[in-house]
Design a protein around this motif. Structure first.
Motif, PDB file in Angstrom:
ATOM      1  N   ASP A  46       0.961  -1.002  -0.030  1.00 38.39           N
ATOM      2  CA  ASP A  46       0.129   0.036  -0.015  1.00 38.39           C
ATOM      3  C   ASP A  46       1.097   1.309  -0.034  1.00 38.39           C
ATOM      4  O   ASP A  46       1.359   1.667   1.230  1.00 38.39           O
ATOM      5  N   GLU A  47       1.118   1.768  -1.288  1.00 36.86           N
ATOM      6  CA  GLU A  47       2.008   2.956  -1.366  1.00 36.86           C
ATOM      7  C   GLU A  47       1.385   4.048  -0.727  1.00 36.86           C
ATOM      8  O   GLU A  47       2.101   5.184  -0.698  1.00 36.86           O
ATOM      9  N   TYR A  48       0.107   4.111  -0.731  1.00 37.21           N
ATOM     10  CA  TYR A  48      -0.616   5.418  -0.156  1.00 37.21           C
ATOM     11  C   TYR A  48      -0.517   5.621   1.452  1.00 37.21           C
ATOM     12  O   TYR A  48      -0.614   6.624   1.984  1.00 37.21           O
ATOM     13  N   ALA A  49      -0.430   4.362   2.146  1.00 37.53           N
ATOM     14  CA  ALA A  49      -0.600   4.476   3.731  1.00 37.53           C
ATOM     15  C   ALA A  49       0.340   5.463   4.282  1.00 37.53           C
ATOM     16  O   ALA A  49      -0.197   5.994   5.257  1.00 37.53           O
ATOM     17  N   GLU A  50       1.534   5.696   4.028  1.00 39.75           N
ATOM     18  CA  GLU A  50       2.611   6.692   4.471  1.00 39.75           C
ATOM     19  C   GLU A  50       1.988   7.960   4.457  1.00 39.75           C
ATOM     20  O   GLU A  50       2.193   8.718   5.285  1.00 39.75           O
ATOM     21  N   TYR A  51       1.199   8.390   3.300  1.00 44.01           N
ATOM     22  CA  TYR A  51       0.753   9.634   3.306  1.00 44.01           C
ATOM     23  C   TYR A  51       0.056   9.998   4.437  1.00 44.01           C
ATOM     24  O   TYR A  51      -0.159  11.230   4.699  1.00 44.01           O
ATOM     25  N   PHE A  52      -1.047   9.166   4.719  1.00 45.42           N
ATOM     26  CA  PHE A  52      -1.885   9.526   5.980  1.00 45.42           C
ATOM     27  C   PHE A  52      -1.122   9.754   7.200  1.00 45.42           C
ATOM     28  O   PHE A  52      -1.616  10.446   8.060  1.00 45.42           O
ATOM     29  N   ALA A 107     -16.902   0.609   6.474  1.00 49.12           N
ATOM     30  CA  ALA A 107     -15.924   0.941   7.508  1.00 49.12           C
ATOM     31  C   ALA A 107     -14.642   1.237   6.759  1.00 49.12           C
ATOM     32  O   ALA A 107     -13.694   0.799   7.101  1.00 49.12           O
ATOM     33  N   ALA A 108     -14.774   1.969   5.590  1.00 42.69           N
ATOM     34  CA  ALA A 108     -13.399   2.003   4.614  1.00 42.69           C
ATOM     35  C   ALA A 108     -12.380   2.701   5.243  1.00 42.69           C
ATOM     36  O   ALA A 108     -11.201   2.440   5.054  1.00 42.69           O
ATOM     37  N   GLY A 109     -12.424   3.431   6.245  1.00 45.33           N
ATOM     38  CA  GLY A 109     -11.219   4.136   7.099  1.00 45.33           C
ATOM     39  C   GLY A 109     -10.240   4.655   6.105  1.00 45.33           C
ATOM     40  O   GLY A 109     -10.467   5.384   5.005  1.00 45.33           O
ATOM     41  N   LEU A 110      -8.891   4.062   6.108  1.00 46.72           N
ATOM     42  CA  LEU A 110      -8.014   4.683   5.324  1.00 46.72           C
ATOM     43  C   LEU A 110      -7.548   3.758   4.207  1.00 46.72           C
ATOM     44  O   LEU A 110      -6.389   3.654   3.623  1.00 46.72           O
ATOM     45  N   ASP A 111      -8.729   2.875   3.822  1.00 48.36           N
ATOM     46  CA  ASP A 111      -8.408   1.873   2.689  1.00 48.36           C
ATOM     47  C   ASP A 111      -8.246   2.763   1.425  1.00 48.36           C
ATOM     48  O   ASP A 111      -9.059   3.442   1.274  1.00 48.36           O
ATOM     49  N   SER A 112      -7.139   2.500   0.679  1.00 52.51           N
ATOM     50  CA  SER A 112      -6.927   3.030  -0.605  1.00 52.51           C
ATOM     51  C   SER A 112      -7.116   2.307  -2.102  1.00 52.51           C
ATOM     52  O   SER A 112      -6.634   2.342  -2.863  1.00 52.51           O
ATOM     53  N   ARG A 113      -7.881   0.982  -1.828  1.00 53.04           N
ATOM     54  CA  ARG A 113      -7.998   0.370  -2.771  1.00 53.04           C
ATOM     55  C   ARG A 113      -8.702   0.654  -4.067  1.00 53.04           C
ATOM     56  O   ARG A 113      -8.497   0.334  -5.133  1.00 53.04           O
ATOM     57  N   ALA A 114      -9.412   1.772  -3.737  1.00 54.78           N
ATOM     58  CA  ALA A 114     -10.196   2.503  -5.125  1.00 54.78           C
ATOM     59  C   ALA A 114      -8.960   3.090  -5.852  1.00 54.78           C
ATOM     60  O   ALA A 114      -9.035   3.363  -7.165  1.00 54.78           O
ATOM     61  N   TYR A 115      -7.843   3.409  -5.251  1.00 53.74           N
ATOM     62  CA  TYR A 115      -6.675   4.137  -5.968  1.00 53.74           C
ATOM     63  C   TYR A 115      -5.538   2.784  -6.309  1.00 53.74           C
ATOM     64  O   TYR A 115      -4.828   3.266  -7.348  1.00 53.74           O
TER      65      TYR A 115
END
Length: 303
Positions: A46-52, A107-115
């Motif tokens: 998940d390359e987007y996780a660190e952004y949060f 409960a999507a939270g910080l799920d980035s699967r759409a991206y």
């Protein structure tokens, strides 16, 4: 540095943003996904996780990213949440390969699967969560220039209310097959709220619809976790969050609930079984964690 105590007792109508109560657990898990993405051979990335984490400016999680551990103990929770991430990634890939073009992340939270995921053309991904959580995610990814790879629709709703109404108003079509993910949220809901959650999913699902349900811990024994952390100090990467103060003991058995209502349920798998299926051998610390957290991962198809 440890964050403030986010483990305050729950109430039936409590609310949160991304840095408080249940919302902070989403941020913490994003931190673990970010750490796993830095692993030389992650099972999911998940390359987007660190952004949060950077956007939150949380000192504890920012510190973790600045000096990630490398031992099996220090990478235990990032590794286990990497396994969970892979399970749901694979679920959506399988659903879209079967022709489903309507996905709902509960409960999507910080799920980035759409991206992150490669969605087929014409797929709509609905993300259901509290407005403050969705707003934070949308803002952070927008500032980074991230673009969803499907038609993403944010549905602001509380899962303890009738969220089916805003979901259908947002364009969800209950007459079309759908794929649902229920990731990690059940322990934070009362047994009655869990029953209502599945009842709404069932009522909105046509035959051939699919659902995936899973959590690293279907229950949590705080004393055994504390004992494990004493024996394996590197495992303690929760920053002082007491998950047992945020979860409820009463629960629904998702596999039984779904089977009784006409869903074909695949055998329940644990995080250890998933690791093995991904070609990995679970370290002893992972086996110890699962011995009291009792992970459960379920997929089912409505017949």
């Amino acid at each position: 540095m440890s964050p403030p105590d986010y483990g305050s007792l729950r109430s039936d109508d409590d609310h949160w943003d991304i840095v408080s109560s249940v919302g902070y657990t989403a941020l913490l898990v994003a931190g673990w996904r970010a750490l796993h993405a830095a692993d030389p051979e992650p099972v999911a990335r998940d390359e987007y996780a660190e952004y949060f984490i950077h956007a939150s400016a949380d000192p504890y999680l920012t510190g973790l990213l600045g000096g990630p551990g490398t031992s099996e103990d220090e990478t235990a929770f990032p590794r286990l949440y990497g396994v969970q991430t892979r399970f749901f990634d694979d679920f959506f890939a399988s659903a879209t390969q079967a022709g489903i073009r309507q996905a709902v992340i509960v409960a999507a939270g910080l799920d980035s699967r759409a991206y992150r995921l490669e969605w087929p053309a014409g797929t709509t991904v609905y993300e259901v969560d509290l407005p403050k959580v969705l707003d934070f995610k949308t803002r952070v990814l927008g500032e980074r220039g991230a673009m969803p790879k499907a038609h993403r629709v944010a549905v602001a709703a509380d899962l303890r209310t009738d969220w089916a109404v805003p979901l259908t108003k947002a364009g969800f079509d209950p007459q079309r097959p759908s794929a649902w993910s229920v990731e990690g949220v059940l322990p934070y809901l009362t047994g009655d709220a869990q029953h209502q959650l599945f009842a709404r999913i069932d009522g909105l699902s046509t035959p051939t619809s699919r659902v995936a349900v899973g959590a690293l811990g279907s229950r949590l024994d705080h004393e055994r976790l504390t004992a494990l952390e004493s024996a394996h100090p590197g495992v303690d990467m929760s920053g002082g969050v007491d998950f047992s103060a945020l979860t409820y003991d009463d629960k629904t058995n998702p596999d039984q609930w779904l089977a009784e209502r006409g869903w074909a349920v695949e055998p329940v798998r644990s995080t250890l079984e998933l690791q093995t299926s991904y070609g990995r051998t679970p370290p002893d610390v992972d086996v110890a964690i699962d011995s009291f957290m009792h992970s459960q991962y379920i997929t089912a198809v409505k017949e």
